[in-house]
Design a protein around this motif. Sequence first.
Motif, PDB file in Angstrom:
ATOM      1  N   THR A 282      52.452 -41.421 -59.654  1.00 15.52           N
ATOM      2  CA  THR A 282      51.366 -41.299 -60.375  1.00 15.52           C
ATOM      3  C   THR A 282      50.262 -40.455 -59.928  1.00 15.52           C
ATOM      4  O   THR A 282      50.420 -40.011 -58.667  1.00 15.52           O
ATOM      5  CB  THR A 282      50.628 -43.046 -59.770  1.00 15.52           C
ATOM      6  N   GLU A 283      49.408 -39.981 -60.792  1.00 15.32           N
ATOM      7  CA  GLU A 283      48.491 -39.117 -60.616  1.00 15.32           C
ATOM      8  C   GLU A 283      46.901 -39.813 -60.586  1.00 15.32           C
ATOM      9  O   GLU A 283      46.760 -40.399 -61.511  1.00 15.32           O
ATOM     10  CB  GLU A 283      48.275 -37.951 -61.274  1.00 15.32           C
TER      11      GLU A 283
ATOM     12  N   THR B  50      50.228 -36.514 -70.161  1.00 16.93           N
ATOM     13  CA  THR B  50      50.025 -37.912 -70.259  1.00 16.93           C
ATOM     14  C   THR B  50      48.861 -38.370 -70.446  1.00 16.93           C
ATOM     15  O   THR B  50      47.647 -37.881 -69.575  1.00 16.93           O
ATOM     16  CB  THR B  50      50.665 -38.597 -68.709  1.00 16.93           C
TER      17      THR B  50
ATOM     18  N   ARG C 183      47.602 -41.789 -64.112  1.00 19.91           N
ATOM     19  CA  ARG C 183      48.381 -41.224 -65.126  1.00 19.91           C
ATOM     20  C   ARG C 183      49.754 -41.533 -64.468  1.00 19.91           C
ATOM     21  O   ARG C 183      50.113 -41.158 -63.255  1.00 19.91           O
ATOM     22  CB  ARG C 183      48.339 -39.876 -65.367  1.00 19.91           C
ATOM     23  N   THR C 184      50.710 -42.096 -65.044  1.00 19.10           N
ATOM     24  CA  THR C 184      52.080 -42.332 -64.523  1.00 19.10           C
ATOM     25  C   THR C 184      53.326 -41.823 -65.384  1.00 19.10           C
ATOM     26  O   THR C 184      53.213 -41.826 -66.545  1.00 19.10           O
ATOM     27  CB  THR C 184      52.185 -43.938 -64.292  1.00 19.10           C
ATOM     28  N   GLN C 185      54.274 -41.234 -64.589  1.00 15.19           N
ATOM     29  CA  GLN C 185      55.566 -40.843 -65.327  1.00 15.19           C
ATOM     30  C   GLN C 185      56.719 -41.473 -64.372  1.00 15.19           C
ATOM     31  O   GLN C 185      56.699 -41.627 -63.157  1.00 15.19           O
ATOM     32  CB  GLN C 185      55.581 -39.308 -65.175  1.00 15.19           C
TER      33      GLN C 185
ATOM     34  N   LEU D  20      52.896 -35.156 -66.493  1.00 19.68           N
ATOM     35  CA  LEU D  20      51.713 -35.569 -65.903  1.00 19.68           C
ATOM     36  C   LEU D  20      50.490 -35.089 -66.790  1.00 19.68           C
ATOM     37  O   LEU D  20      49.654 -35.765 -67.228  1.00 19.68           O
ATOM     38  CB  LEU D  20      51.295 -35.776 -64.543  1.00 19.68           C
TER      39      LEU D  20
END
Length: 127
Positions: A69-70, A46, A54-56, A43
């Motif tokens: 998700t952050e 990202t 931000r997503t992974q 993240l």
Amino acid sequence: MLTGYRESEKTMTQTIDRTAGARLAAICHNRIEEEIIRAYVRLVCTPDQPNGLRTQIVARFGTLEIRMTEALLGEVPPQAPRFRIEIYSHESDAVLDSGDYFEFDEDELRAAVDLVVSAQVKQFHLH
């Protein structure tokens, strides 16, 4: 005498099955924990999305996608969790389950792993 042997063999087989199942569950938990930690680290690299997130992808199991998700600082109140893990179904195009986390300390990491493993088990039983 032979009957006693068969009963003893059956008990031993059940014990081995339980032990193997426990080892498999531990391996699964360990692997998921590692994937969550990797996504958490990724993240940082990202790019920010226009919506302040931000997503992974943590993992995929069949039609399920596990997403982390952050929410960026300043986008959420200080007392709100910054991280979310979602169990997303491509089949139904919906979030099936999710959990919110502050920093993935030991307890939160364990809860996140349990959330993902539960989704994986449910996916396995559906197919």
